[in-house]
Design a protein around this motif. Structure first.
Motif, PDB file in Angstrom:
ATOM      1  N   GLY A  80       0.820  -1.212   0.000  1.00 15.87           N
ATOM      2  CA  GLY A  80       0.000   0.000   0.000  1.00 15.87           C
ATOM      3  C   GLY A  80       0.848   1.253   0.000  1.00 15.87           C
ATOM      4  O   GLY A  80       0.537   2.232  -0.692  1.00 15.87           O
ATOM      5  N   ALA A  81       1.948   1.241   0.751  1.00 14.05           N
ATOM      6  CA  ALA A  81       2.840   2.406   0.800  1.00 14.05           C
ATOM      7  C   ALA A  81       3.463   2.660  -0.569  1.00 14.05           C
ATOM      8  O   ALA A  81       3.521   3.808  -1.030  1.00 14.05           O
ATOM      9  CB  ALA A  81       3.928   2.187   1.845  1.00 14.05           C
ATOM     10  N   ILE A  82       3.909   1.605  -1.218  1.00 11.42           N
ATOM     11  CA  ILE A  82       4.491   1.745  -2.558  1.00 11.42           C
ATOM     12  C   ILE A  82       3.462   2.338  -3.507  1.00 11.42           C
ATOM     13  O   ILE A  82       3.732   3.312  -4.227  1.00 11.42           O
ATOM     14  CB  ILE A  82       5.009   0.380  -3.068  1.00 11.42           C
ATOM     15  CG1 ILE A  82       6.203  -0.085  -2.223  1.00 11.42           C
ATOM     16  CG2 ILE A  82       5.373   0.454  -4.548  1.00 11.42           C
ATOM     17  CD1 ILE A  82       6.566  -1.549  -2.399  1.00 11.42           C
ATOM     18  N   TYR A  83       2.277   1.771  -3.505  1.00 14.05           N
ATOM     19  CA  TYR A  83       1.208   2.243  -4.376  1.00 14.05           C
ATOM     20  C   TYR A  83       0.886   3.723  -4.128  1.00 14.05           C
ATOM     21  O   TYR A  83       0.806   4.524  -5.062  1.00 14.05           O
ATOM     22  CB  TYR A  83      -0.050   1.389  -4.184  1.00 14.05           C
ATOM     23  CG  TYR A  83      -1.264   1.962  -4.865  1.00 14.05           C
ATOM     24  CD1 TYR A  83      -1.430   1.829  -6.246  1.00 14.05           C
ATOM     25  CD2 TYR A  83      -2.236   2.650  -4.150  1.00 14.05           C
ATOM     26  CE1 TYR A  83      -2.543   2.369  -6.880  1.00 14.05           C
ATOM     27  CE2 TYR A  83      -3.339   3.192  -4.770  1.00 14.05           C
ATOM     28  CZ  TYR A  83      -3.489   3.051  -6.133  1.00 14.05           C
ATOM     29  OH  TYR A  83      -4.586   3.594  -6.762  1.00 14.05           O
ATOM     30  N   HIS A  84       0.697   4.093  -2.868  1.00 17.17           N
ATOM     31  CA  HIS A  84       0.282   5.460  -2.545  1.00 17.17           C
ATOM     32  C   HIS A  84       1.392   6.479  -2.799  1.00 17.17           C
ATOM     33  O   HIS A  84       1.095   7.604  -3.210  1.00 17.17           O
ATOM     34  CB  HIS A  84      -0.240   5.552  -1.113  1.00 17.17           C
ATOM     35  CG  HIS A  84      -1.614   4.978  -0.969  1.00 17.17           C
ATOM     36  ND1 HIS A  84      -2.738   5.587  -1.487  1.00 17.17           N
ATOM     37  CD2 HIS A  84      -2.050   3.831  -0.408  1.00 17.17           C
ATOM     38  CE1 HIS A  84      -3.795   4.853  -1.234  1.00 17.17           C
ATOM     39  NE2 HIS A  84      -3.405   3.773  -0.586  1.00 17.17           N
TER      40      HIS A  84
END
Length: 115
Positions: A80-84
């Protein structure tokens, strides 16, 4: 033995990252809101996933199933961190830390299935 060292390394860093989120830190909440358009509740959920996942990684010295579950919980948040970060336009460089932990946890997950 090396897997326990790697799990300890990841757990130590992720626990440090999770504490401001779990403590409902105003500065961290502002970063989540302004940087990613995510609510304070999402920040706290991410923090708890990181914290519980890290504790499970530490407990993996007793059973590799703890490593599998802990690494999976942390990887949900790292993904999720990578995506956001990418969605917010922060660039690939801003994802390096999350990618590092994601890959280390992926190795842990794969290793946990070995007999």
């Amino acid at each position: 033995m090396h897997k326990h060292v790697v799990n300890g390394y990841v757990a130590n860093d992720i626990i440090k990252s999770s504490l401001p989120k779990v403590k409902n830190d105003d500065g961290m909440a502002t970063q989540f809101k302004e940087g990613f358009n995510l609510s304070r509740n999402m920040m706290k959920i991410a923090g708890y996933f990181e914290l519980i996942g890290s504790v499970l990684l530490i407990l993996s010295i007793f059973n590799k199933k703890f490593a599998r579950l802990g690494a999976l919980m942390i990887n949900v948040i790292m993904g999720g961190a990578i995506y956001h970060h990418l969605k917010a336009g922060h660039g690939v460089k801003s994802t390096q830390s999350a990618m590092k932990y994601f890959l280390l946890n992926l190795i842990t997950i794969i290793d946990s299935f070995k007999k």
